[in-house]
Design a protein around this motif. Structure first.
Motif, PDB file in Angstrom:
ATOM      1  N   CYS A  20      23.963  21.763  44.316  1.00  0.00           N
ATOM      2  CA  CYS A  20      23.884  22.313  45.692  1.00  0.00           C
ATOM      3  C   CYS A  20      23.021  21.144  46.459  1.00  0.00           C
ATOM      4  N   SER A  21      23.546  20.843  47.618  1.00  0.00           N
ATOM      5  CA  SER A  21      22.998  19.878  48.682  1.00  0.00           C
ATOM      6  C   SER A  21      21.696  20.642  49.165  1.00  0.00           C
ATOM      7  N   PHE A  22      20.635  20.096  49.500  1.00  0.00           N
ATOM      8  CA  PHE A  22      19.616  20.799  50.200  1.00  0.00           C
ATOM      9  C   PHE A  22      20.025  21.122  51.560  1.00  0.00           C
ATOM     10  N   LEU A  23      20.790  20.493  52.328  1.00  0.00           N
ATOM     11  CA  LEU A  23      21.456  20.774  53.572  1.00  0.00           C
ATOM     12  C   LEU A  23      22.983  20.383  53.574  1.00  0.00           C
ATOM     13  N   SER A  24      23.803  21.340  53.625  1.00  0.00           N
ATOM     14  CA  SER A  24      25.240  21.515  53.852  1.00  0.00           C
ATOM     15  C   SER A  24      25.659  21.134  55.272  1.00  0.00           C
ATOM     16  N   PRO A  25      26.188  20.177  55.760  1.00  0.00           N
ATOM     17  CA  PRO A  25      26.619  19.916  57.355  1.00  0.00           C
ATOM     18  C   PRO A  25      27.355  21.273  58.024  1.00  0.00           C
ATOM     19  N   TYR A  26      27.182  21.473  59.079  1.00  0.00           N
ATOM     20  CA  TYR A  26      27.830  22.525  59.846  1.00  0.00           C
ATOM     21  C   TYR A  26      29.322  21.986  60.036  1.00  0.00           C
ATOM     22  N   SER A  27      30.209  22.636  59.429  1.00  0.00           N
ATOM     23  CA  SER A  27      31.721  22.379  59.522  1.00  0.00           C
ATOM     24  C   SER A  27      32.420  23.498  59.010  1.00  0.00           C
ATOM     25  N   ARG A  28      33.854  23.263  59.535  1.00  0.00           N
ATOM     26  CA  ARG A  28      34.844  24.335  58.874  1.00  0.00           C
ATOM     27  C   ARG A  28      35.253  23.346  57.465  1.00  0.00           C
ATOM     28  N   ARG A  29      35.793  24.161  56.647  1.00  0.00           N
ATOM     29  CA  ARG A  29      36.595  23.708  55.564  1.00  0.00           C
ATOM     30  C   ARG A  29      37.840  24.064  55.588  1.00  0.00           C
ATOM     31  N   ASP A  30      38.836  23.342  54.908  1.00  0.00           N
ATOM     32  CA  ASP A  30      40.304  23.676  54.669  1.00  0.00           C
ATOM     33  C   ASP A  30      40.671  24.485  53.489  1.00  0.00           C
ATOM     34  N   TYR A  31      39.467  25.087  52.918  1.00  0.00           N
ATOM     35  CA  TYR A  31      39.596  25.997  51.828  1.00  0.00           C
ATOM     36  C   TYR A  31      38.735  27.224  51.815  1.00  0.00           C
ATOM     37  N   TYR A  32      38.896  27.919  50.800  1.00  0.00           N
ATOM     38  CA  TYR A  32      38.140  29.150  50.631  1.00  0.00           C
ATOM     39  C   TYR A  32      36.979  28.755  49.761  1.00  0.00           C
ATOM     40  N   LYS A  33      35.800  29.623  49.966  1.00  0.00           N
ATOM     41  CA  LYS A  33      34.832  29.136  48.868  1.00  0.00           C
ATOM     42  C   LYS A  33      34.053  30.779  48.718  1.00  0.00           C
ATOM     43  N   ILE A  34      33.818  30.951  47.430  1.00  0.00           N
ATOM     44  CA  ILE A  34      32.818  31.959  47.129  1.00  0.00           C
ATOM     45  C   ILE A  34      31.841  31.651  46.522  1.00  0.00           C
ATOM     46  N   TRP A  44      24.437  25.199  55.375  1.00  0.00           N
ATOM     47  CA  TRP A  44      23.471  25.880  54.561  1.00  0.00           C
ATOM     48  C   TRP A  44      22.477  25.089  54.489  1.00  0.00           C
ATOM     49  N   GLU A  45      21.277  25.568  54.768  1.00  0.00           N
ATOM     50  CA  GLU A  45      20.025  24.887  54.835  1.00  0.00           C
ATOM     51  C   GLU A  45      19.000  25.673  53.530  1.00  0.00           C
ATOM     52  N   ALA A  46      18.824  24.894  52.516  1.00  0.00           N
ATOM     53  CA  ALA A  46      18.141  25.613  51.532  1.00  0.00           C
ATOM     54  C   ALA A  46      16.637  25.357  52.017  1.00  0.00           C
ATOM     55  N   GLU A  47      15.883  26.437  51.371  1.00  0.00           N
ATOM     56  CA  GLU A  47      14.416  26.378  51.653  1.00  0.00           C
ATOM     57  C   GLU A  47      13.762  25.629  50.780  1.00  0.00           C
ATOM     58  N   ASN A  48      14.277  25.395  49.326  1.00  0.00           N
ATOM     59  CA  ASN A  48      13.572  24.683  48.338  1.00  0.00           C
ATOM     60  C   ASN A  48      14.810  24.302  47.461  1.00  0.00           C
ATOM     61  N   GLU A  49      14.120  23.573  46.331  1.00  0.00           N
ATOM     62  CA  GLU A  49      15.218  23.060  45.505  1.00  0.00           C
ATOM     63  C   GLU A  49      15.583  23.965  44.484  1.00  0.00           C
ATOM     64  N   ASP A  50      14.805  25.235  44.340  1.00  0.00           N
ATOM     65  CA  ASP A  50      15.186  26.225  43.354  1.00  0.00           C
ATOM     66  C   ASP A  50      16.365  26.814  43.599  1.00  0.00           C
ATOM     67  N   GLN A  51      17.558  26.244  43.498  1.00  0.00           N
ATOM     68  CA  GLN A  51      18.949  26.869  43.640  1.00  0.00           C
ATOM     69  C   GLN A  51      19.750  27.032  42.433  1.00  0.00           C
ATOM     70  N   LYS A  52      20.023  28.188  42.436  1.00  0.00           N
ATOM     71  CA  LYS A  52      20.753  28.588  41.010  1.00  0.00           C
ATOM     72  C   LYS A  52      22.088  29.500  41.668  1.00  0.00           C
ATOM     73  N   GLY A  53      23.125  29.911  40.506  1.00  0.00           N
ATOM     74  CA  GLY A  53      24.095  30.595  40.936  1.00  0.00           C
ATOM     75  C   GLY A  53      25.560  29.733  40.596  1.00  0.00           C
ATOM     76  N   TRP A  54      26.618  30.114  41.358  1.00  0.00           N
ATOM     77  CA  TRP A  54      27.883  29.693  41.323  1.00  0.00           C
ATOM     78  C   TRP A  54      28.643  29.405  42.613  1.00  0.00           C
ATOM     79  N   PHE A  55      29.513  28.574  42.608  1.00  0.00           N
ATOM     80  CA  PHE A  55      30.592  28.485  43.609  1.00  0.00           C
ATOM     81  C   PHE A  55      31.807  28.320  42.849  1.00  0.00           C
ATOM     82  N   CYS A  56      32.953  28.934  43.619  1.00  0.00           N
ATOM     83  CA  CYS A  56      34.349  28.773  43.310  1.00  0.00           C
ATOM     84  C   CYS A  56      34.969  28.621  44.715  1.00  0.00           C
ATOM     85  N   LEU A  57      35.945  27.404  44.658  1.00  0.00           N
ATOM     86  CA  LEU A  57      36.812  27.284  45.917  1.00  0.00           C
ATOM     87  C   LEU A  57      38.205  27.116  45.492  1.00  0.00           C
ATOM     88  N   PHE A  58      38.814  27.317  46.380  1.00  0.00           N
ATOM     89  CA  PHE A  58      40.370  27.434  46.334  1.00  0.00           C
ATOM     90  C   PHE A  58      40.980  27.364  47.510  1.00  0.00           C
TER      91      PHE A  58
END
Length: 301
Positions: free
Chosen positions: A40-54, A88-102
């Motif tokens: 995960c990036s510390f800062l994900s830019p504000y934009s639309r995506r042409d895909y779904y993500k959970i 997404w703006e992370a508060e710190n680098e301690d980021q866990k979990g999952w992504f799936c995109l389709f």
């Protein structure tokens, strides 16, 4: 301004998100990927995506979506769709979990899964994030881990199996929705209202100041739906307890706030893109709905 990021552009921006070097049509029909949030990036830019993500989010940070934001400080499940810009703006680098995109092709491969894209999980005015209890965390983690194991395997029908896991994951999200969010429109009034809402949402978000909103009155919507304006108004009022005009104006006001917050467009450009004849008309509209002028609102942000 909020741009539309494709899956290919995502992988160029964050190649660590595609360690398996998956092709665009890796699922035969459509694309699917799953990976951990360690990339995960510390800062994900504000934009639309042409895909779904959970996203299964473990970590602290602020999610910005449409004209809203929410602080996340405990495990959460996020449903992102192509129609809503977010960051997404992370508060710190301690980021866990999952992504799936389709993408749509993968989602619509199976009729049972495909109809879920119209669920409240992916609706603009519904909150897209849910905080999880311990049992829900275990269930969600199991789904993501299973999808990850399958995508790395060699089973011939692994993507069919992944769709099944995705199906269950979507239903877990549906179960977290409020009961009132699930209204089945079996009558003519409900169907017309649903068509109206879909036609309205299809215009948003606006990605360019040169794109002008064309459908902005009840009369124009009625013409496109081939019904009388009075019939459309009655149907919408019966189903939502709001007038057609109120819903249209609320949606335009929401888009106006998002454009003021997340673009550098001038107020006159925003007024034009939203279909107003002049900046003055737009300013009066904004003051009526937001109780401040567009310039005051932008300064406050």
């Amino acid at each position: 301004m909020p741009k539309v990021e494709s899956i290919e552009q995502l992988y160029k921006r964050a190649p660590q998100a595609n360690p398996l070097k998956l092709e665009q049509d890796n699922a035969g029909k459509g694309h699917f990927n799953v990976f951990t949030r360690d990339v995960c990036s510390f800062l994900s830019p504000y934009s639309r995506r042409d895909y779904y993500k959970i996203s299964y989010i473990i970590g602290k940070g602020t999610l910005y979506y449409a004209d809203k934001h929410i602080y996340i400080d405990k495990p959460a499940l996020l449903f992102s769709n192509p129609r809503v810009p977010y960051a997404w703006e992370a508060e710190n680098e301690d980021q866990k979990g999952w992504f799936c995109l389709f993408n749509d092709y993968f989602l619509n491969h199976d009729e049972k899964v495909g109809h879920l894209q119209n669920s409240p999980l992916f609706q603009l005015n519904k909150r897209p994030i849910f905080f999880l209890n311990e049992l829900q965390q275990e269930q969600v983690n199991y789904m993501f881990l299973s999808m990850s194991n399958e995508i790395q395997g060699s089973y011939e029908h692994r993507y069919d199996l992944i769709r099944s896991y995705l199906h269950v994951l979507l239903h877990e999200g549906m179960k977290m929705q409020e009961p009132d969010d699930f209204k089945v429109n079996n009558n003519a009034s409900g169907r017309i209202t649903q068509l109206f809402m879909e036609l309205l949402e299809r215009q948003f978000p606006i990605d360019s100041p040169h794109i002008r909103l064309e459908l902005n009155t009840a009369k124009i919507f009625a013409e496109h739906l081939c019904v009388h304006t009075n019939h459309l108004n009655r149907s919408v009022k019966n189903e939502t307890n709001k007038t057609t005009t109120e819903i249209i104006q609320d949606r335009i006001a929401t888009e106006a706030k998002a454009l003021l917050q997340h673009t550098s467009w001038s107020i006159s450009e925003i007024a034009y893109s939203l279909g107003f004849e002049s900046q003055a008309y737009f300013t009066n509209f904004f003051k009526k709905h937001i109780e401040s002028s567009p310039s005051e609102y932008r300064r406050s942000i």
